[in-house]
Design a protein around this motif. Structure first.
Motif, PDB file in Angstrom:
ATOM      1  N   VAL A  24       0.828  -1.200   0.000  1.00 58.65           N
ATOM      2  CA  VAL A  24       0.000   0.000   0.000  1.00 58.65           C
ATOM      3  C   VAL A  24       0.868   1.258   0.000  1.00 58.65           C
ATOM      4  O   VAL A  24       0.706   2.156  -0.833  1.00 58.65           O
ATOM      5  N   ASP A  25       1.819   1.351   0.913  1.00 56.45           N
ATOM      6  CA  ASP A  25       2.625   2.564   1.033  1.00 56.45           C
ATOM      7  C   ASP A  25       3.563   2.767  -0.155  1.00 56.45           C
ATOM      8  O   ASP A  25       4.019   3.892  -0.405  1.00 56.45           O
ATOM      9  N   ALA A  26       3.847   1.723  -0.899  1.00 55.91           N
ATOM     10  CA  ALA A  26       4.732   1.852  -2.059  1.00 55.91           C
ATOM     11  C   ALA A  26       4.170   2.802  -3.105  1.00 55.91           C
ATOM     12  O   ALA A  26       4.917   3.381  -3.894  1.00 55.91           O
ATOM     13  N   ALA A  27       2.838   3.007  -3.121  1.00 54.46           N
ATOM     14  CA  ALA A  27       2.237   3.914  -4.098  1.00 54.46           C
ATOM     15  C   ALA A  27       2.660   5.360  -3.882  1.00 54.46           C
ATOM     16  O   ALA A  27       2.476   6.204  -4.765  1.00 54.46           O
ATOM     17  N   ALA A  28       3.231   5.674  -2.728  1.00 54.93           N
ATOM     18  CA  ALA A  28       3.710   7.033  -2.467  1.00 54.93           C
ATOM     19  C   ALA A  28       5.025   7.331  -3.171  1.00 54.93           C
ATOM     20  O   ALA A  28       5.490   8.478  -3.144  1.00 54.93           O
ATOM     21  N   LEU A  29       5.638   6.345  -3.820  1.00 53.31           N
ATOM     22  CA  LEU A  29       6.994   6.507  -4.333  1.00 53.31           C
ATOM     23  C   LEU A  29       7.130   6.901  -5.809  1.00 53.31           C
ATOM     24  O   LEU A  29       7.937   7.793  -6.119  1.00 53.31           O
ATOM     25  N   PRO A  30       6.445   6.268  -6.765  1.00 58.96           N
ATOM     26  CA  PRO A  30       6.898   6.418  -8.162  1.00 58.96           C
ATOM     27  C   PRO A  30       6.888   7.829  -8.706  1.00 58.96           C
ATOM     28  O   PRO A  30       7.878   8.270  -9.297  1.00 58.96           O
TER      29      PRO A  30
ATOM     30  N   VAL B 228       6.744   8.797   2.642  1.00 57.20           N
ATOM     31  CA  VAL B 228       6.174   9.564   3.742  1.00 57.20           C
ATOM     32  C   VAL B 228       4.668   9.628   3.513  1.00 57.20           C
ATOM     33  O   VAL B 228       4.204  10.297   2.586  1.00 57.20           O
ATOM     34  N   VAL B 229       3.922   8.923   4.339  1.00 58.78           N
ATOM     35  CA  VAL B 229       2.479   8.768   4.133  1.00 58.78           C
ATOM     36  C   VAL B 229       1.725   9.517   5.226  1.00 58.78           C
ATOM     37  O   VAL B 229       1.844   9.190   6.404  1.00 58.78           O
ATOM     38  N   HIS B 230       0.975  10.503   4.815  1.00 57.06           N
ATOM     39  CA  HIS B 230       0.175  11.290   5.758  1.00 57.06           C
ATOM     40  C   HIS B 230      -1.071  10.522   6.197  1.00 57.06           C
ATOM     41  O   HIS B 230      -1.416  10.508   7.378  1.00 57.06           O
ATOM     42  N   ALA B 231      -1.757   9.901   5.241  1.00 61.27           N
ATOM     43  CA  ALA B 231      -2.993   9.180   5.551  1.00 61.27           C
ATOM     44  C   ALA B 231      -3.299   8.194   4.438  1.00 61.27           C
ATOM     45  O   ALA B 231      -2.881   8.379   3.290  1.00 61.27           O
ATOM     46  N   ARG B 232      -4.031   7.155   4.801  1.00 61.89           N
ATOM     47  CA  ARG B 232      -4.529   6.158   3.855  1.00 61.89           C
ATOM     48  C   ARG B 232      -6.046   6.186   3.937  1.00 61.89           C
ATOM     49  O   ARG B 232      -6.615   5.890   4.983  1.00 61.89           O
ATOM     50  N   LEU B 233      -6.685   6.532   2.824  1.00 61.87           N
ATOM     51  CA  LEU B 233      -8.129   6.702   2.796  1.00 61.87           C
ATOM     52  C   LEU B 233      -8.753   5.760   1.775  1.00 61.87           C
ATOM     53  O   LEU B 233      -8.100   5.388   0.796  1.00 61.87           O
ATOM     54  N   PRO B 234     -10.018   5.398   1.964  1.00 63.27           N
ATOM     55  CA  PRO B 234     -10.675   4.560   0.964  1.00 63.27           C
ATOM     56  C   PRO B 234     -10.887   5.315  -0.344  1.00 63.27           C
ATOM     57  O   PRO B 234     -10.959   6.554  -0.364  1.00 63.27           O
ATOM     58  N   LEU B 235     -10.994   4.585  -1.421  1.00 65.92           N
ATOM     59  CA  LEU B 235     -11.159   5.169  -2.755  1.00 65.92           C
ATOM     60  C   LEU B 235     -12.348   6.124  -2.799  1.00 65.92           C
ATOM     61  O   LEU B 235     -12.291   7.170  -3.465  1.00 65.92           O
ATOM     62  N   ALA B 236     -13.406   5.805  -2.072  1.00 63.31           N
ATOM     63  CA  ALA B 236     -14.606   6.638  -2.074  1.00 63.31           C
ATOM     64  C   ALA B 236     -14.355   8.024  -1.482  1.00 63.31           C
ATOM     65  O   ALA B 236     -15.152   8.949  -1.707  1.00 63.31           O
ATOM     66  N   ASP B 237     -13.274   8.205  -0.736  1.00 62.81           N
ATOM     67  CA  ASP B 237     -12.958   9.492  -0.109  1.00 62.81           C
ATOM     68  C   ASP B 237     -11.980  10.323  -0.932  1.00 62.81           C
ATOM     69  O   ASP B 237     -11.308  11.214  -0.409  1.00 62.81           O
TER      70      ASP B 237
ATOM     71  N   PRO C 119       7.772   3.505   7.743  1.00 63.41           N
ATOM     72  CA  PRO C 119       7.346   4.526   8.709  1.00 63.41           C
ATOM     73  C   PRO C 119       6.371   5.497   8.071  1.00 63.41           C
ATOM     74  O   PRO C 119       6.487   5.826   6.904  1.00 63.41           O
ATOM     75  N   SER C 120       5.423   5.965   8.843  1.00 62.35           N
ATOM     76  CA  SER C 120       4.342   6.777   8.314  1.00 62.35           C
ATOM     77  C   SER C 120       4.218   8.078   9.057  1.00 62.35           C
ATOM     78  O   SER C 120       4.580   8.191  10.218  1.00 62.35           O
ATOM     79  N   ALA C 121       3.656   9.067   8.389  1.00 57.57           N
ATOM     80  CA  ALA C 121       3.370  10.349   9.008  1.00 57.57           C
ATOM     81  C   ALA C 121       1.892  10.484   9.333  1.00 57.57           C
ATOM     82  O   ALA C 121       1.359  11.562   9.396  1.00 57.57           O
ATOM     83  N   GLN C 122       1.200   9.361   9.488  1.00 54.21           N
ATOM     84  CA  GLN C 122      -0.237   9.392   9.749  1.00 54.21           C
ATOM     85  C   GLN C 122      -0.544  10.346  10.898  1.00 54.21           C
ATOM     86  O   GLN C 122       0.043  10.289  11.969  1.00 54.21           O
ATOM     87  N   GLY C 123      -1.504  11.243  10.666  1.00 54.56           N
ATOM     88  CA  GLY C 123      -1.923  12.153  11.707  1.00 54.56           C
ATOM     89  C   GLY C 123      -1.202  13.487  11.690  1.00 54.56           C
ATOM     90  O   GLY C 123      -1.641  14.410  12.369  1.00 54.56           O
ATOM     91  N   TRP C 124      -0.123  13.655  10.933  1.00 49.35           N
ATOM     92  CA  TRP C 124       0.531  14.945  10.855  1.00 49.35           C
ATOM     93  C   TRP C 124      -0.396  15.906  10.136  1.00 49.35           C
ATOM     94  O   TRP C 124      -1.056  15.579   9.156  1.00 49.35           O
TER      95      TRP C 124
END
Length: 345
Positions: A115-121, A295-304, A338-343
């Motif tokens: 999932v978090d790998a999508a933050a890279l390319p 660096v991932v701030h949040a993971r949300l469902p597609l509908a959001d 590591p994630s930045a969730q919640g920042w």
């Protein structure tokens, strides 16, 4: 399949979840079951009607994904069916399935979850080609990353450090400054409270930086030129403060400066394939050993998706927001980075 498309509404596009036909890969392409899609500022422009997808791309946004290859088109030997990959797209990532050019895919790097790998390319390819190919950044040089808390900026800070450069970065507010410093920046300037050019001069002993990687555009043009050292290179990759600015040509001449603007999306498939190949050779080992991480701030469902873009527009995001489809991983060998969730802002 489910996809997120743009519906006109009161002069501004609004994203809506729809049912769409699952695409099929052509020769040289693969079909990916999407696990996650990265959210980018280009998607904001597309939502507003200012950045239409190139011919042949789906109408829904999404320039980067992670997922599992489920069909390989004619002539594709790599990646193979069942491989977990990330992909750089021309569009169409906000969906449960997406077609990608095989030459624009990379294996999910060791130590990073699917999932978090999508933050890279998108961020890695943008940072690499602009810092190395365009700006010719060398070890020991100084670089100013305008917007060090953004999706590209948070990667550019880490990549520049891994390449042996000294990094000055900007961020808005004490909390974001602390987060950017934790990414490895030598100096982080709160652009809400400090003069960025003065801080650059102080950090570099009055000389200025060799490279500026800029997302501000017109509003930052004058200060970016003033921040350059002799023979400095300014590379503009965004227009967050407008498309027009006044350029002091006398300052450009006096410092023998170079001012360049680039986009990744509009490059040819061959150019993108070359960038992806260089990233695989040079940057993927840095990701595997932890020198560069998503660096991932949040993971949300597609509908959001609409909420995700609005959050990005308001400046609330540190790093990347990801849209998660809920598709299962093909394997469980990787762990989340590591994630930045919640920042927040």
């Amino acid at each position: 399949m489910r996809a997120v498309t743009i519906a006109p509404q009161a002069g501004r596009g609004k994203l809506a979840l729809i049912q769409a036909i699952r695409p099929a890969p052509a020769a040289g392409e693969v079909l990916v079951q999407v696990a996650s899609a990265g959210v980018n500022r280009a998607d904001l422009l597309q939502r507003a009607g200012h950045y239409p997808p190139p011919p042949g791309a789906p109408p829904w946004p999404g320039l980067e994904i992670s997922g599992t290859v489920i069909v390989a088109g004619h002539g594709v030997s790599s990646p193979r069916v069942g491989d977990e990959v990330v992909a750089l797209l021309e569009g169409g990532g906000y969906a449960e399935y997406a077609v990608a050019r095989a030459a624009q895919t990379l294996p999910v790097p060791d130590g990073v979850g699917l999932v978090d790998a999508a933050a890279l390319p998108e961020a890695v390819c943008t940072a690499w080609t602009n810092l190395v190919d365009t700006a010719r950044l060398r070890p020991g040089e100084w670089v100013l990353v305008q917007g060090g808390s953004g999706g590209v900026g948070s990667i550019a800070v880490q990549l520049a450090k891994a390449l042996g450069a000294h990094v000055v970065a900007t961020a808005g507010g004490p909390e974001r400054v602390a987060h950017v410093r934790a990414l490895g920046a030598d100096v982080v300037v709160d652009h809400h409270a400090s003069d960025v050019v003065a801080a650059v001069r102080e950090a570099t002993g009055g000389r200025g930086v060799d490279v500026v990687l800029d997302v501000l555009g017109g509003g930052g043009l004058a200060d970016n030129v003033r921040a350059l050292a002799p023979d400095g290179r300014l590379v503009v990759i965004g227009l967050q403060q407008g498309r027009r600015g006044e350029l002091d040509l006398a300052a450009v001449l006096a410092t023998r400066a170079t001012v360049t603007g680039t986009l990744l999306r509009s490059r040819t498939p061959a150019e993108k394939a070359a960038i992806v190949a260089a990233v695989r050779e040079h940057v993927w080992p840095m990701v595997a050993d932890g020198r560069v991480r998503p660096v991932v701030h949040a993971r949300l469902p597609l509908a959001d998706a609409d909420d995700a873009l609005t959050s990005l527009e308001r400046g609330e995001v540190f790093g990347k927001v990801l849209l998660v489809t809920g598709a299962p991983a093909a394997s469980s060998g990787a762990t989340d980075a590591p994630s930045a969730q919640g920042w927040d802002a």
